[in-house]
Design a protein around this motif. Structure first.
Motif, PDB file in Angstrom:
ATOM      1  N   LEU A  95       3.085  -1.574   2.305  1.00 34.62           N
ATOM      2  CA  LEU A  95       4.330  -2.644   1.686  1.00 34.62           C
ATOM      3  C   LEU A  95       4.383  -2.523   0.324  1.00 34.62           C
ATOM      4  O   LEU A  95       5.389  -2.558  -0.445  1.00 34.62           O
ATOM      5  N   CYS A  96       3.337  -2.423  -0.446  1.00 31.82           N
ATOM      6  CA  CYS A  96       3.224  -2.355  -1.740  1.00 31.82           C
ATOM      7  C   CYS A  96       1.907  -1.800  -2.439  1.00 31.82           C
ATOM      8  O   CYS A  96       1.143  -1.393  -1.655  1.00 31.82           O
ATOM      9  N   ASP A  97       2.118  -1.678  -3.672  1.00 35.81           N
ATOM     10  CA  ASP A  97       0.673  -1.220  -4.377  1.00 35.81           C
ATOM     11  C   ASP A  97       0.141  -2.244  -5.246  1.00 35.81           C
ATOM     12  O   ASP A  97      -0.892  -1.857  -6.149  1.00 35.81           O
ATOM     13  N   ASN A  98       1.003  -3.282  -5.402  1.00 35.76           N
ATOM     14  CA  ASN A  98       0.023  -4.681  -5.777  1.00 35.76           C
ATOM     15  C   ASN A  98       0.538  -5.760  -5.146  1.00 35.76           C
ATOM     16  O   ASN A  98       1.515  -5.884  -4.414  1.00 35.76           O
ATOM     17  N   LEU A  99      -0.303  -6.784  -5.034  1.00 36.51           N
ATOM     18  CA  LEU A  99      -0.017  -8.204  -4.397  1.00 36.51           C
ATOM     19  C   LEU A  99       1.253  -8.899  -4.724  1.00 36.51           C
ATOM     20  O   LEU A  99       2.013  -9.309  -3.765  1.00 36.51           O
ATOM     21  N   ALA A 100       1.468  -8.912  -5.813  1.00 35.30           N
ATOM     22  CA  ALA A 100       2.574  -9.666  -6.587  1.00 35.30           C
ATOM     23  C   ALA A 100       3.990  -9.198  -5.565  1.00 35.30           C
ATOM     24  O   ALA A 100       4.830 -10.047  -5.465  1.00 35.30           O
ATOM     25  N   ARG A 164       4.606  17.426  -3.984  1.00 32.26           N
ATOM     26  CA  ARG A 164       4.863  15.753  -3.529  1.00 32.26           C
ATOM     27  C   ARG A 164       5.101  15.319  -5.012  1.00 32.26           C
ATOM     28  O   ARG A 164       4.250  15.511  -6.060  1.00 32.26           O
ATOM     29  N   SER A 165       5.940  14.497  -5.396  1.00 33.06           N
ATOM     30  CA  SER A 165       6.413  13.934  -6.754  1.00 33.06           C
ATOM     31  C   SER A 165       5.427  12.676  -7.232  1.00 33.06           C
ATOM     32  O   SER A 165       5.778  11.877  -8.159  1.00 33.06           O
ATOM     33  N   TRP A 166       4.597  11.979  -6.072  1.00 33.10           N
ATOM     34  CA  TRP A 166       4.062  10.866  -6.420  1.00 33.10           C
ATOM     35  C   TRP A 166       2.405  11.230  -5.916  1.00 33.10           C
ATOM     36  O   TRP A 166       2.066  11.952  -5.153  1.00 33.10           O
ATOM     37  N   THR A 167       1.650  10.212  -6.113  1.00 27.74           N
ATOM     38  CA  THR A 167       0.614  10.101  -5.957  1.00 27.74           C
ATOM     39  C   THR A 167       0.179   9.300  -4.719  1.00 27.74           C
ATOM     40  O   THR A 167       0.327   8.145  -4.860  1.00 27.74           O
ATOM     41  N   ASP A 168      -0.542   9.670  -3.924  1.00 28.57           N
ATOM     42  CA  ASP A 168      -1.299   8.769  -2.756  1.00 28.57           C
ATOM     43  C   ASP A 168      -2.315   8.077  -3.267  1.00 28.57           C
ATOM     44  O   ASP A 168      -2.791   8.445  -4.144  1.00 28.57           O
ATOM     45  N   HIS A 169      -2.836   7.228  -2.219  1.00 26.43           N
ATOM     46  CA  HIS A 169      -3.842   6.402  -2.758  1.00 26.43           C
ATOM     47  C   HIS A 169      -4.813   5.898  -1.618  1.00 26.43           C
ATOM     48  O   HIS A 169      -4.420   5.426  -0.372  1.00 26.43           O
ATOM     49  N   LEU A 170      -5.935   5.898  -1.625  1.00 27.72           N
ATOM     50  CA  LEU A 170      -6.889   5.603  -0.605  1.00 27.72           C
ATOM     51  C   LEU A 170      -6.906   4.177  -0.208  1.00 27.72           C
ATOM     52  O   LEU A 170      -7.163   3.805   0.864  1.00 27.72           O
ATOM     53  N   LEU A 171      -6.880   3.434  -1.269  1.00 28.24           N
ATOM     54  CA  LEU A 171      -7.223   1.976  -1.233  1.00 28.24           C
ATOM     55  C   LEU A 171      -5.679   1.374  -0.514  1.00 28.24           C
ATOM     56  O   LEU A 171      -5.695   0.889   0.686  1.00 28.24           O
ATOM     57  N   TRP A 172      -4.671   1.398  -1.240  1.00 26.26           N
ATOM     58  CA  TRP A 172      -3.589   0.797  -0.947  1.00 26.26           C
ATOM     59  C   TRP A 172      -2.755   1.351   0.227  1.00 26.26           C
ATOM     60  O   TRP A 172      -1.873   0.690   0.872  1.00 26.26           O
ATOM     61  N   HIS A 173      -2.993   2.582   0.605  1.00 21.63           N
ATOM     62  CA  HIS A 173      -2.298   3.226   1.690  1.00 21.63           C
ATOM     63  C   HIS A 173      -3.137   3.373   2.829  1.00 21.63           C
ATOM     64  O   HIS A 173      -3.411   2.855   3.928  1.00 21.63           O
ATOM     65  N   HIS A 174      -4.176   4.377   2.610  1.00 20.76           N
ATOM     66  CA  HIS A 174      -5.044   4.602   3.869  1.00 20.76           C
ATOM     67  C   HIS A 174      -5.858   3.485   4.229  1.00 20.76           C
ATOM     68  O   HIS A 174      -6.125   3.386   5.468  1.00 20.76           O
ATOM     69  N   ALA A 175      -6.628   2.768   3.481  1.00 21.37           N
ATOM     70  CA  ALA A 175      -7.434   1.843   3.761  1.00 21.37           C
ATOM     71  C   ALA A 175      -6.553   0.628   4.511  1.00 21.37           C
ATOM     72  O   ALA A 175      -6.948  -0.318   5.260  1.00 21.37           O
ATOM     73  N   ARG A 302      -3.733  -8.745   0.645  1.00 16.81           N
ATOM     74  CA  ARG A 302      -4.326  -9.832  -0.159  1.00 16.81           C
ATOM     75  C   ARG A 302      -6.023  -9.102  -0.045  1.00 16.81           C
ATOM     76  O   ARG A 302      -6.546  -9.117  -1.030  1.00 16.81           O
ATOM     77  N   VAL A 303      -6.452  -8.745   1.220  1.00 17.74           N
ATOM     78  CA  VAL A 303      -7.624  -8.294   0.941  1.00 17.74           C
ATOM     79  C   VAL A 303      -7.732  -6.900   0.043  1.00 17.74           C
ATOM     80  O   VAL A 303      -8.854  -6.831  -0.498  1.00 17.74           O
ATOM     81  N   LEU A 304      -6.885  -6.201   0.024  1.00 19.64           N
ATOM     82  CA  LEU A 304      -6.830  -5.022  -0.709  1.00 19.64           C
ATOM     83  C   LEU A 304      -6.874  -5.309  -2.210  1.00 19.64           C
ATOM     84  O   LEU A 304      -7.423  -4.826  -3.030  1.00 19.64           O
ATOM     85  N   ASP A 305      -6.097  -6.346  -2.608  1.00 25.39           N
ATOM     86  CA  ASP A 305      -6.002  -6.980  -3.954  1.00 25.39           C
ATOM     87  C   ASP A 305      -7.171  -7.330  -4.335  1.00 25.39           C
ATOM     88  O   ASP A 305      -7.887  -6.946  -5.408  1.00 25.39           O
ATOM     89  N   LYS A 309      -9.520  -5.509  -7.460  1.00 24.35           N
ATOM     90  CA  LYS A 309     -10.158  -6.415  -8.480  1.00 24.35           C
ATOM     91  C   LYS A 309     -11.788  -5.935  -8.623  1.00 24.35           C
ATOM     92  O   LYS A 309     -12.293  -5.877  -9.471  1.00 24.35           O
ATOM     93  N   GLN A 310     -12.476  -6.067  -7.354  1.00 22.86           N
ATOM     94  CA  GLN A 310     -13.868  -5.561  -7.154  1.00 22.86           C
ATOM     95  C   GLN A 310     -14.160  -4.399  -8.108  1.00 22.86           C
ATOM     96  O   GLN A 310     -15.015  -4.217  -8.614  1.00 22.86           O
ATOM     97  N   LEU A 311     -13.444  -3.307  -7.502  1.00 21.70           N
ATOM     98  CA  LEU A 311     -13.536  -2.107  -7.912  1.00 21.70           C
ATOM     99  C   LEU A 311     -13.359  -2.114  -9.665  1.00 21.70           C
ATOM    100  O   LEU A 311     -14.304  -1.085 -10.309  1.00 21.70           O
TER     101      LEU A 311
END
Length: 315
Positions: A95-100, A164-175, A302-305, A309-311
């Motif tokens: 849905l997003c790559d940041n919680l806000a 691809r013109s953008w970068t994928d993300h392990l946390l915000w996408h695959h996790a 919310r968990v990903l956010d 922050k932990q990382l």
């Protein structure tokens, strides 16, 4: 029902393939980054309108809904754009790559009353539906999930092997797939921990990550993710329950002893993307909240956010 698809790449075509099988649905527009390949996709699927501007598509007469398969960084803003235009929207995971941004989409969905759904496909794969049905019937309680999400992605290419013109993300996408699925199968998450490996010098993201989760029920989950894995690719789920063990590989399911499980009759299709789209369309027609609505999946983000922050604090 008239639907538009934004994002005519590898995953967009999976949705177009699924939508062909759903009665009473017409895809009337395709939106892409570059016009020529977007027109080629439109021609392939017999779609009359192709454009590089989402606003142009949103202005088409009679348009009911939009499916967004665009780059992650565009998801939340485009979902807001669709809702503000009065269109139902399904946005591909994440849905997003940041919680806000995710919270903003939820607020707009609640304000408009429109159907807003996120493509958390694992909720719809027949393999995971089979397990969920056992849990709902009281026949299985998850004790542990062991999940491996492995790709070989040291260069920025898509599922078709194209640049691809953008970068994928392990946390915000695959996790996001597993964090949401674990909560869906085992209950609300009450504890989460993460560690990551080195960041790629060009892509600027962690290429390896390990996540631990605990649900309110006491169930635990261990998730291993890698973009460095040069071997079998994809995500593999091991459900360890009190009455059985199941291993899910996309739309296939076996027991812990590798005995195949017949998934015939679990759903009207064996294709998770098609089932996801069927739920989106049915929810619009029936005026109800869909499975994987923005409201239902936002706890995952919310968990990903919290994990992000932990990382960041550990770097």
């Amino acid at each position: 029902m008239k639907i538009a698809l934004a994002g005519a790449g590898a995953f967009g075509e999976k949705h177009l393939d699924g939508l062909k099988n759903i009665d009473g649905v017409e895809v009337v527009s395709v939106v892409g980054r570059n016009l020529e390949p977007t027109q080629a996709v439109a021609a392939k699927y017999g779609i009359a309108h192709a454009t590089t501007e989402l606003a142009e598509t949103l202005a088409l007469p009679g348009l009911d809904a939009v499916i967004l398969c665009t780059p992650t960084q565009m998801h939340a803003a485009q979902a807001l754009q669709c809702l503000e235009a009065g269109k139902h929207v399904q946005v591909e995971i994440p849905l997003c790559d940041n919680l806000a941004d995710g919270e903003a989409v939820l607020a707009m969905a609640q304000k408009t009353g429109l159907t807003a759904m996120v493509g958390h496909t694992r909720r719809f794969n027949p393999s995971h539906q089979f397990v969920h049905n056992k849990i709902a019937a009281g026949e299985l309680n998850i004790q542990q999930m062991d999940v491996q999400t492995y790709f070989f992605r040291r260069k920025n290419i898509n599922a078709k092997g194209e640049p691809r013109s953008w970068t994928d993300h392990l946390l915000w996408h695959h996790a996001a797939h597993t964090v949401d699925l674990f909560a869906y199968q085992a209950g609300p998450i009450v504890q989460a921990n993460a560690i990551e490996g080195p960041h790629h010098p060009e892509l600027g993201i962690a290429m390896d990550m390990s996540i631990q989760l605990k649900a309110e029920s006491g169930a635990i989950c261990t998730l291993s993710l890698s973009f460095n894995n040069d071997g079998p690719l994809g995500t593999f789920f091991r459900y360890i329950g009190d009455t059985g063990t199941y291993i899910a590989r996309y739309d296939d399911l076996v027991t812990g002893k590798e005995e195949p499980i017949d998934l015939t009759g679990v759903a009207v299709s064996s294709n998770g993307i098609e089932l996801q789209d069927r739920e989106f369309i049915a929810a619009i027609r029936e005026g109800r909240e869909p499975n994987a609505s923005v409201a239902q999946v936002l706890p995952c983000y919310r968990v990903l956010d919290a994990l992000e922050k932990q990382l960041e604090a550990a770097r």
